[in-house]
Scaffold this active site. Sequence first.
Site, PDB file in Angstrom:
ATOM      1  NE  ARG A  19       0.001   1.666   3.523  1.00  0.00           N
ATOM      2  CZ  ARG A  19       1.222   2.587   3.643  1.00  0.00           C
ATOM      3  NH1 ARG A  19       2.148   2.269   3.485  1.00  0.00           N
ATOM      4  NH2 ARG A  19       0.730   3.847   3.515  1.00  0.00           N
ATOM      5  CG  ASP A  37      -3.621   8.195  -1.500  1.00  0.00           C
ATOM      6  OD1 ASP A  37      -3.645   8.675  -0.512  1.00  0.00           O
ATOM      7  OD2 ASP A  37      -3.062   7.050  -1.588  1.00  0.00           O
ATOM      8  CE  LYS A  58      -5.128   5.738   4.280  1.00  0.00           C
ATOM      9  NZ  LYS A  58      -6.020   4.981   3.278  1.00  0.00           N
TER      10      LYS A  58
HETATM   11  C1  LIG Z   1       3.266   8.006  -0.261  1.00  0.00           C
HETATM   12  S1  LIG Z   1       1.836   7.116   0.017  1.00  0.00           S
HETATM   13  C2  LIG Z   1       0.499   8.182  -0.121  1.00  0.00           C
HETATM   14  C3  LIG Z   1      -0.479   7.689   0.726  1.00  0.00           C
HETATM   15  O1  LIG Z   1      -0.942   6.373   0.549  1.00  0.00           O
HETATM   16  C4  LIG Z   1      -1.835   5.721   1.866  1.00  0.00           C
HETATM   17  O2  LIG Z   1      -2.997   5.469   1.532  1.00  0.00           O
HETATM   18  P1  LIG Z   1      -3.041   3.762   1.650  1.00  0.00           P
HETATM   19  O3  LIG Z   1      -2.302   3.333   3.183  1.00  0.00           O
HETATM   20  O4  LIG Z   1      -4.545   3.341   1.890  1.00  0.00           O
HETATM   21  O5  LIG Z   1      -2.436   3.078   0.437  1.00  0.00           O
HETATM   22  C5  LIG Z   1      -1.926   7.247   2.691  1.00  0.00           C
HETATM   23  O6  LIG Z   1      -3.000   7.813   2.293  1.00  0.00           O
HETATM   24  C6  LIG Z   1      -0.480   7.785   2.141  1.00  0.00           C
HETATM   25  O7  LIG Z   1      -0.476   9.293   2.518  1.00  0.00           O
END
Ligand SMILES: CSC[C@H]1O[C@H](OP(=O)(O)O)[C@H](O)[C@@H]1O
Length: 352
Positions: A53, A243, A254
Amino acid sequence: MKFNQAIPHPQSVFWQEDHLVLLDQRRLPTETVYLHLTTPEEVWEAIATLAVRGAPAIGIAAVYGLYLGVRGLPDQEEIFWAELERIADFLNSARPTAVNLSWALKRVVNKAKTFKGEPVSSVKQAILNEATAIHEEDVRVCRQIGEHLLTLLQDGMGILTHCNAGGLATGAYGTALAPLYLARERGWKFKVFADETRPVLQGARLTAYELMQAGIDVTLICDNMAGAVMKQGWVQAVIVGTDRVAANGDVANKIGTYSVAVLAKAHGIPFYVAAPASSIDLETETGEQIPIEQRSPEEVVAGMGKPIAPEGVQVYNPAFDVTPAEYVTAIITEYGVIRAPYRENLKRVLNG
Ligand SMILES: CSC[C@H]1O[C@H](OP(=O)(O)O)[C@H](O)[C@@H]1O
């Protein structure tokens, strides 16, 4: 890109000989489990279930998955090109919000198309080469973002982070956490406050974990403590990842990021968004058009492995929220620090 011992935190994604290896982020911090993937279906599942992720990391995993899907195809042009598009579309359906997923897949498919007419075997190799290039570029981009962020920070500052935009979420070093690793190399000391980031706890399980592994001063706080920590004067800057940044500077990140941004503004604390160009989507006008992933109620009511709410309770579980550009002090990319007016400045910087 192969496993690299020099990186100061556990690497979450790397290519090993003939397959993709992922550090299973669902099992951290209590278990270190590596997944060895050989099919796009396995990669899709790993992205959808957050085994891998973080916006850049899922883009990197997806393009290695694309290669895993085409490498065994027969050398027949029609079948190959149809399958390439189908597998890319399949992998792109794993999660909707992080633009890195579609960006990486589009880049590799477009690169492959420049080899049309060449033997299919050459196109397959070009796909692996481009996936590797994206991976290696991401590591360089993260360090560049770290360098630019350091120009905004001073040794000894208190930094608040949300979720995990660290090495685990990228090829290496992270985006929001990159300055912390560079600072460590230079003997600077920051005091980091990491929001636990309910419901999936990327802050508690991943940010605290990777920073402690690197010997960086980190204090874990519940999400509802961020305001009190700011009010105590312990935070001089907030740094988050993203994201997807829309053309007007609205930032999807997030869930809970918007609340942190409002709190930062209320306390006069700069709110910095670390954003590689691969996370900036000039084709999406504003945050209103960014698709927000809705995830399973299970993450909210039993994410820690045991029920914490009445059975059958209604649940709202958006994985992301959108912070309007007006709350964003600056967007830090590999090209430098970008400030408002974002629509003009993002376009100028990204379009050269
Ligand atoms: C550099 S990572 C960007 C972003 O991705 C994460 O979401 P997830 O854990 O659901 O993939 C989070 O929003 C990070 O800030």
